[in-house]
Design an enzyme around this catalytic site. Structure first.
Site, mmCIF file in Angstrom:
data_model
loop_
_atom_site.group_PDB
_atom_site.id
_atom_site.type_symbol
_atom_site.label_atom_id
_atom_site.label_comp_id
_atom_site.label_asym_id
_atom_site.label_seq_id
_atom_site.Cartn_x
_atom_site.Cartn_y
_atom_site.Cartn_z
ATOM 1 C CB CYS A 1 116.190 113.595 69.095
ATOM 2 S SG CYS A 1 115.294 113.747 70.645
ATOM 3 C CD GLU B 1 117.083 115.209 73.512
ATOM 4 O OE1 GLU B 1 117.570 114.569 72.548
ATOM 5 O OE2 GLU B 1 116.038 115.853 73.439
#
Length: 528
Positions: free
Chosen positions: A331, A297
């Protein structure tokens, strides 16, 4: 060698933080009062048994074998919270061996037995959400309310996978020949190495460890050196819940050595990592010799697209949430705010007014909505991006500089007239800066949004169902929010496309990342 460069930057940034904090400790009496509050919180956590400073290997709390330590700092004040064990190759190899040994017994428990252990862990996380939230604020800096929210969010993955453990179904395939029976089994992959970041010190761990333990895997966690205390507290509660020795290990300290040990060991069958795209690529390469399963990720460059027909209040509220949560250090933060011509000026004014109301301060102070950035290196990066944009013609509406509180606080910032030749339109800002980019048509918006190597999250604001459908189908992103800025949940898959990663976390799909598929063919089945 594997994650050495990035790790050394992180560790070096921590050392810079200490020296910069020393020089900045001539801050206001308000900051000194904050310091006293943080100290009392630290003392309470220590007395509760949740402020752990040793690593966890084989169910035992251990110092590093050479007795070295690293300092964990409060980013709001620069104070040293604790000295934690600085572990390396030897400790990590022992943690791997412990997980490898524990795998046999843990994986052979029934799904129901593993489920009960995870449920107890969830209950303990919720019972201690106030203390865990305080610990997150202490070492990471986010506002206490937001930190307690992270605990609830992080715990939700343990609850979800406690239930999902009992729903790992195989399959029966209609045979190709009459004397055969064809079966499909799902089995745990084995020992998992989980490398987690500092921005969500609890949730990024539970989102990985939850499905791993539920599926029957065992785990070695390497938390960020900047925020290891939350990981250790969560591990303490896991032990109290009945997670057996070796099923969950935590090692922290020398990131290059720990990373290399996890990546080169043939006993580790999977690596799961949340962090930068650059480091993720190195992990992929390092995992190749032993052909490990890899889940990544990675970084994002999220667009928040505001169309002319959007509800202005909804667009402002949603973009504010998507941009400024955790002071922009996520993010999935809106990295670029794309606004259509017809609503651009109205949105810029309304959005700036909303940003102006954000309260910057120590996370323990009532009313704070924006905490510090994690360290001085993070502030310097934001400053560089802002200076680059201004030098190329962008205009600061509000903010644009370090906050008067000093330390690593930065003013919530809105910048208009941002174009694609500026760094902040291409790279992840990871700070409280919202660049406004103008577009004319729907096609322009899609082109600008997709013009990036990243593909994690995107946001759309429009009152047209037809438009939203066209746009979210065309966007090259793993997650899309329509008229909503906070979209992550344990019941939905989280992950990116392109260079934002591989695999998914959360939901039933997240469980598959920790399972191998085995096909079984039974022959000679017509014999009596």
């Amino acid at each position: 060698m594997v994650i050495g460069a990035a790790a050394r930057v992180a560790i070096g940034g921590c050392r810079k933080l200490i020296s910069s904090h020393t020089s900045l400790l001539l801050v206001s009496s308000q900051c000194r009062q904050m310091s006293m509050d943080a100290q009392s919180v630290s003392e309470k956590l220590r007395s509760s048994g949740l402020l752990r400073t040793q690593g966890l290997i084989g169910g035992k709390w251990l110092d590093s074998y050479d007795n070295k330590t690293i300092k964990v700092n409060n980013p709001a004040t620069g104070e040293i919270i604790a000295d934690v064990a600085c572990m390396g190759t030897k400790e990590t190899n022992d943690a791997i061996a412990s997980s490898y040994e524990a795998f046999t017994s843990w994986s052979r428990l029934t799904a129901g037995e593993r489920s009960k252990v995870l449920r107890r862990w969830y209950d303990l996380l919720i019972a201690h959400k106030e203390e865990l939230g305080q610990l997150i604020t202490l070492e990471q800096g986010k506002p206490l309310k937001e930190a307690i929210g992270e605990v609830a969010y992080g715990a939700s993955f343990i609850e979800y996978y406690a239930e999902e453990a009992k729903r790992v179904y195989g399959d029966i395939i209609p045979p190709n020949l009459s004397d055969r029976r064809l079966l499909v089994l799902k089995q745990p992959v084995g020992v998992v190495g989980a490398i987690t970041p500092w921005n969500f010190p609890l949730a990024m761990i539970t989102r990985k460890v939850g499905p791993a333990l539920a599926s029957g895997c065992t785990v070695v966690v390497k938390p960020s050196e900047l925020t290891p205390l939350t990981a250790l507290a969560a591990a303490e509660l896991a032990l109290q819940a009945g997670v057996p020795p070796g099923a969950l290990n935590v090692v922290m300290g020398n990131a290059p050595e720990i990373g290399d040990a996890l990546l080169t060991s043939p006993q580790v069958r999977k690596i799961t990592f949340t962090g930068s795209t650059a480091v993720g690529k190195k992990l992929m390469a390092a995992a190749a010799p032993t052909v490990k399963k890899v889940s990544l990720e990675l970084g994002g460059n999220a667009p928040s697209i505001v169309f002319d027909d959007a509800d202005l209040d909804v667009a402002v509220k949603g973009t504010l949430a998507a941009k400024f949560r955790n002071s922009g250090q996520t993010c999935v933060c809106a990295n670029r705010v794309l606004v259509q011509d017809g609503i651009y000026d109205k949105f810029a004014e309304a959005f700036s007014e909303a940003v102006q109301k954000l309260e910057v301060g120590d996370g323990f102070r009532d009313g704070t909505t924006q905490g510090p950035l994690i360290n001085d290196a993070a502030v310097q990066k934001v400053e560089t991006f802002v200076q680059d944009a201004v030098s190329k013609g962008a205009k600061i509406i509000i903010g644009g500089k370090r906050h008067s509180l000093g330390m690593t606080f930065y003013e919530p910032t809105v910048i208009r007239d941002v174009s694609d030749n500026m760094i902040m339109s291409k790279e992840e800002i990871f700070g409280p800066v919202a660049p406004l980019i103008r577009f004319k048509t729907e096609e322009d918006a899609i082109r600008i949004a997709n013009d990036t190597i990243a593909g994690l999250a995107a946001y759309i604001f429009t009152n047209s169902v037809q438009r939203s459908w066209r746009v979210f189908e065309a966007l090259e992103y793993g997650l899309v929010g329509v008229n909503e800025g906070l979209i992550s949940t344990e019941v939905a898959p989280f992950g990116g496309v392109k260079q934002s990663g591989l695999g998914r976390e959360g939901s039933k799909y997240g469980m598959d990342e920790y399972l191998e598929i085995k096909y079984v063919c039974l022959g000679d089945m017509n014999r009596h």
